[in-house]
Write an enzyme that holds these catalytic residues in place. Structure first.
Site, PDB file in Angstrom:
ATOM      1  CD  GLU A 275      -2.498   1.794   0.448  1.00  0.00           C
ATOM      2  OE1 GLU A 275      -3.347   1.052  -0.066  1.00  0.00           O
ATOM      3  OE2 GLU A 275      -2.312   2.967   0.087  1.00  0.00           O
TER       4      GLU A 275
ATOM      5  CG  HIS B 114     -32.117 -11.030  24.497  1.00  0.00           C
ATOM      6  ND1 HIS B 114     -30.792 -10.666  24.486  1.00  0.00           N
ATOM      7  CD2 HIS B 114     -32.211 -12.150  25.257  1.00  0.00           C
ATOM      8  CE1 HIS B 114     -30.106 -11.515  25.233  1.00  0.00           C
ATOM      9  NE2 HIS B 114     -30.938 -12.432  25.711  1.00  0.00           N
TER      10      HIS B 114
HETATM   11  P1  NAD Z   1      -9.491   2.027  -3.206  1.00  0.00           P
HETATM   12  O1  NAD Z   1      -9.416   3.461  -3.512  1.00  0.00           O
HETATM   13  O2  NAD Z   1     -10.404   1.518  -2.157  1.00  0.00           O
HETATM   14  O3  NAD Z   1      -8.034   1.484  -2.810  1.00  0.00           O
HETATM   15  C1  NAD Z   1      -6.917   1.613  -3.644  1.00  0.00           C
HETATM   16  C2  NAD Z   1      -5.684   1.664  -2.759  1.00  0.00           C
HETATM   17  O4  NAD Z   1      -4.549   1.576  -3.596  1.00  0.00           O
HETATM   18  C3  NAD Z   1      -5.573   2.951  -1.972  1.00  0.00           C
HETATM   19  O5  NAD Z   1      -5.393   2.653  -0.619  1.00  0.00           O
HETATM   20  C4  NAD Z   1      -4.356   3.634  -2.586  1.00  0.00           C
HETATM   21  O6  NAD Z   1      -3.621   4.359  -1.635  1.00  0.00           O
HETATM   22  C5  NAD Z   1      -3.564   2.452  -3.094  1.00  0.00           C
HETATM   23  N1  NAD Z   1      -2.654   2.782  -4.190  1.00  0.00           N
HETATM   24  C6  NAD Z   1      -2.864   3.611  -5.233  1.00  0.00           C
HETATM   25  N2  NAD Z   1      -1.789   3.616  -6.046  1.00  0.00           N
HETATM   26  C7  NAD Z   1      -0.872   2.748  -5.514  1.00  0.00           C
HETATM   27  C8  NAD Z   1       0.400   2.304  -5.885  1.00  0.00           C
HETATM   28  N3  NAD Z   1       1.000   2.745  -6.998  1.00  0.00           N
HETATM   29  N4  NAD Z   1       1.036   1.406  -5.101  1.00  0.00           N
HETATM   30  C9  NAD Z   1       0.437   0.943  -3.969  1.00  0.00           C
HETATM   31  N5  NAD Z   1      -0.778   1.341  -3.571  1.00  0.00           N
HETATM   32  C10 NAD Z   1      -1.435   2.225  -4.330  1.00  0.00           C
HETATM   33  O7  NAD Z   1      -9.756   1.331  -4.637  1.00  0.00           O
HETATM   34  P2  NAD Z   1     -10.063  -0.182  -5.003  1.00  0.00           P
HETATM   35  O8  NAD Z   1      -9.817  -1.075  -3.847  1.00  0.00           O
HETATM   36  O9  NAD Z   1      -9.349  -0.425  -6.282  1.00  0.00           O
HETATM   37  O10 NAD Z   1     -11.607  -0.118  -5.267  1.00  0.00           O
HETATM   38  C11 NAD Z   1     -12.113   0.700  -6.333  1.00  0.00           C
HETATM   39  C12 NAD Z   1     -13.466   1.262  -6.008  1.00  0.00           C
HETATM   40  O11 NAD Z   1     -14.433   0.252  -5.953  1.00  0.00           O
HETATM   41  C13 NAD Z   1     -13.467   1.988  -4.675  1.00  0.00           C
HETATM   42  O12 NAD Z   1     -14.065   3.232  -4.844  1.00  0.00           O
HETATM   43  C14 NAD Z   1     -14.294   1.122  -3.800  1.00  0.00           C
HETATM   44  O13 NAD Z   1     -15.054   1.863  -2.874  1.00  0.00           O
HETATM   45  C15 NAD Z   1     -15.185   0.355  -4.774  1.00  0.00           C
HETATM   46  N6  NAD Z   1     -15.448  -0.949  -4.203  1.00  0.00           N
HETATM   47  C16 NAD Z   1     -16.333  -1.047  -3.186  1.00  0.00           C
HETATM   48  C17 NAD Z   1     -16.557  -2.257  -2.587  1.00  0.00           C
HETATM   49  C18 NAD Z   1     -17.526  -2.335  -1.447  1.00  0.00           C
HETATM   50  O14 NAD Z   1     -18.359  -1.455  -1.340  1.00  0.00           O
HETATM   51  N7  NAD Z   1     -17.427  -3.325  -0.590  1.00  0.00           N
HETATM   52  C19 NAD Z   1     -15.867  -3.382  -2.997  1.00  0.00           C
HETATM   53  C20 NAD Z   1     -14.955  -3.250  -4.025  1.00  0.00           C
HETATM   54  C21 NAD Z   1     -14.750  -2.028  -4.615  1.00  0.00           C
END
Ligand code: NAD
Length: 479
Positions: free
Chosen positions: A212, A452
């Site tokens: 990350e 409950h």
């Molecule tokens: P995210 O934004 O949640 O996480 C991406 C992560 O990658 C971030 O923490 C960022 O800091 C990191 N990152 C970015 N560039 C990087 C790099 N070069 N090297 C290392 N880390 C890096 O995005 P996601 O997990 O890809 O999800 C995409 C979208 O889909 C999000 O908006 C998410 O909310 C949505 N989604 C939601 C759900 C859910 O509601 N349960 C599930 C899956 C996806």
């Protein structure tokens, strides 16, 4: 050939298909343009969420959780199972079946509501026209009174880690690995990285390493929840490396070598599979012809106001392609709002009450403001917390990790947010969202009777705790 519609919706994901159905319900002659081709090579509705997102991932999360429980938890319940074996092909086929049934369900709903599904790629032209190009390259022009753009989003690609067959993949590829990787790498410890990392860890990956870039873990979540989550994931064997940026990636045969940098310098690692999950970007490239004059912001999102109106009269945009969190339910509610507005009704999505869920174990969910956001805004608030370990139902379940925390305005007692980690958080968060939608206070929740034994009693207890009146935990000592 030009066809005339009251509304043309571009995109058939949770934002677009819901908008289409609502428009039709309101008596508007509606077409929904969508170009998705599914794994079977057939056109399919439902967009990313149904085809390669929320639904297949939840299907695998559910199946993998059962596999892990059978191995590690049944014995504690006095259920003896021997030789628990993974049948990955069946698990994946079940996931594909769930997807197919649901996407076909949308098709049936379109038929029942008389929404015309126009298959192909839609492009907004000047004068509220949408040009659709089908797979054979044939074009058709749709003339609309109103257009709703709901093109969704796609995974961001990294130059330092280009996708490669089934070895370096995005979330779509990671839902279809044909074997369990021994050493799995994940770039990005966000929602997708954590959910898919969990799936493959539960299914037997020996190591799962999440790299990350940011120094903080889950910065959008409540700090206490994020801290508890990190502890719990680490215990499960997810190796979360914060402040780590991948600089290069080379595929050699069936292995991938990566270089990454963190505070300690340059490192190398080798994985069998690598998932790139570093966020998503709006699908707005080529969505509108230049002559249409659609305004995008610097990040490529369609510029809209609070009611999803674009800069062009009669043209709206909703879902992942506009500001706000990329969540299916946010897009759906925007779709309903816009349909209602087009039909002449009053409507407004409340952007302060959007539930978020991370479907790991334990589940994480929240709605409303975090403590850090309230502190930054100088809002005075009270907080009440109840740990699941004190819940009878959670004990019976054998799932006692985590807590529910409720935040309420110090003066008015109005609920400002809820943050939870633990069993069924995805369901429990809805209780607080409803209370918030109705303008409820912590006292209102405290005065409500809950069954409950149920996990929802912990919401009740957190509300009582906010005023120091929780029954099943000792009061905090005053110093
Ligand atoms: P995210 O934004 O949640 O996480 C991406 C992560 O990658 C971030 O923490 C960022 O800091 C990191 N990152 C970015 N560039 C990087 C790099 N070069 N090297 C290392 N880390 C890096 O995005 P996601 O997990 O890809 O999800 C995409 C979208 O889909 C999000 O908006 C998410 O909310 C949505 N989604 C939601 C759900 C859910 O509601 N349960 C599930 C899956 C996806």
């Amino acid at each position: 050939m030009t066809d005339q519609f009251d509304v043309v919706v571009v995109g058939g994901g949770p934002a677009g298909y819901v908008a289409s159905i609502r428009c039709a319900q309101l008596g508007l002659n509606t077409a929904c343009v969508d170009e998705w081709i599914n794994a079977q090579g057939k056109p399919a509705l439902g967009g990313t969420c149904l085809n390669v997102g929320c639904i297949p991932s939840k299907s695998l999360l559910e199946s993998s959780e059962r596999f892990a429980q059978a191995q590690h938890e049944f014995a504690d319940h006095g259920v003896k199972v021997s030789a628990v074996k993974l049948d990955l092909a069946t698990m994946l086929a079940r996931k594909d079946r769930v997807v197919l049934e649901l996407t076909q369900g949308i098709e049936q709903l379109f038929k029942a509501n008389k929404v015309e599904w126009v298959k192909g790629r839609g492009q907004l032209q000047a004068g509220k026209q949408v040009q659709v190009t089908d797979r054979a390259g044939k074009t058709r022009k749709l003339q609309a009174e109103h257009v709703i753009l709901a093109p969704g989003s796609s995974a961001v690609q990294l130059d330092s880690a280009p996708l490669h067959k089934d070895i370096v993949v995005d979330s779509t590829g990671a839902l279809a690995f044909n074997s369990v990787p021994k050493r799995l790498g994940v770039i990005g410890a966000g929602v997708i990285g954590l959910e898919l990392g969990s799936v493959w860890k539960r299914l037997g990956a020996e190591t799962v390493t999440l790299l990350e870039a940011q120094d903080s873990f889950l910065p959008m979540a409540d700090e206490q929840v994020a801290k508890e989550a990190q502890k719990s994931y680490t215990k499960q064997g997810l190796d979360i490396q914060l402040g780590s940026r991948v600089t290069a990636c080379t595929v050699k045969g069936r292995k991938v070598d990566i270089s990454y940098q963190n505070g300690d310098g340059e490192h190398r690692a080798q994985f069998d599979r690598l998932i790139v999950a570093v966020g998503r970007r709006a699908n707005t490239h080529g969505l509108a012809a230049d002559e249409a004059g659609l305004l995008l912001d610097e990040w490529g999102f369609i510029h809209v106001d609070d009611q999803c109106r674009s800069n062009l009269p009669g043209i709206y945009a909703i879902g992942d392609a506009v500001r706000g969190p990329m969540l299916a339910h946010k897009g759906s509610e925007e779709g309903i709002m816009v349909a209602d507005l087009i039909a002449g009704h009053t409507a407004q999505v409340d952007y302060n009450i959007i539930p978020s869920v991370i479907y790991t174990h334990p589940e994480i969910a929240w709605v409303g403001a975090t403590e850090q956001a309230l502190r930054a805004a100088g809002v005075k608030y009270n907080s009440g917390m109840f740990p699941h370990v004190a819940s009878g139902r959670a004990r019976a379940l054998g799932d006692t990790g985590g807590f529910i925390k409720l935040l309420a305005d110090a003066q008015t007692d109005r609920i400002l947010g809820a943050h939870m980690i633990g069993p069924q958080s995805s369901e429990l968060v809805a209780e607080v969202a409803i209370a918030m939608q109705l303008g409820g206070s912590a006292e209102d929740l405290g005065l409500t009777m809950f069954a409950h034994p149920s996990l929802s009693e912990s919401v009740h207890e957190a509300a009582l705790a906010l005023h120091g009146h929780a029954i099943h935990i000792a009061p905090r000592r005053k110093h």
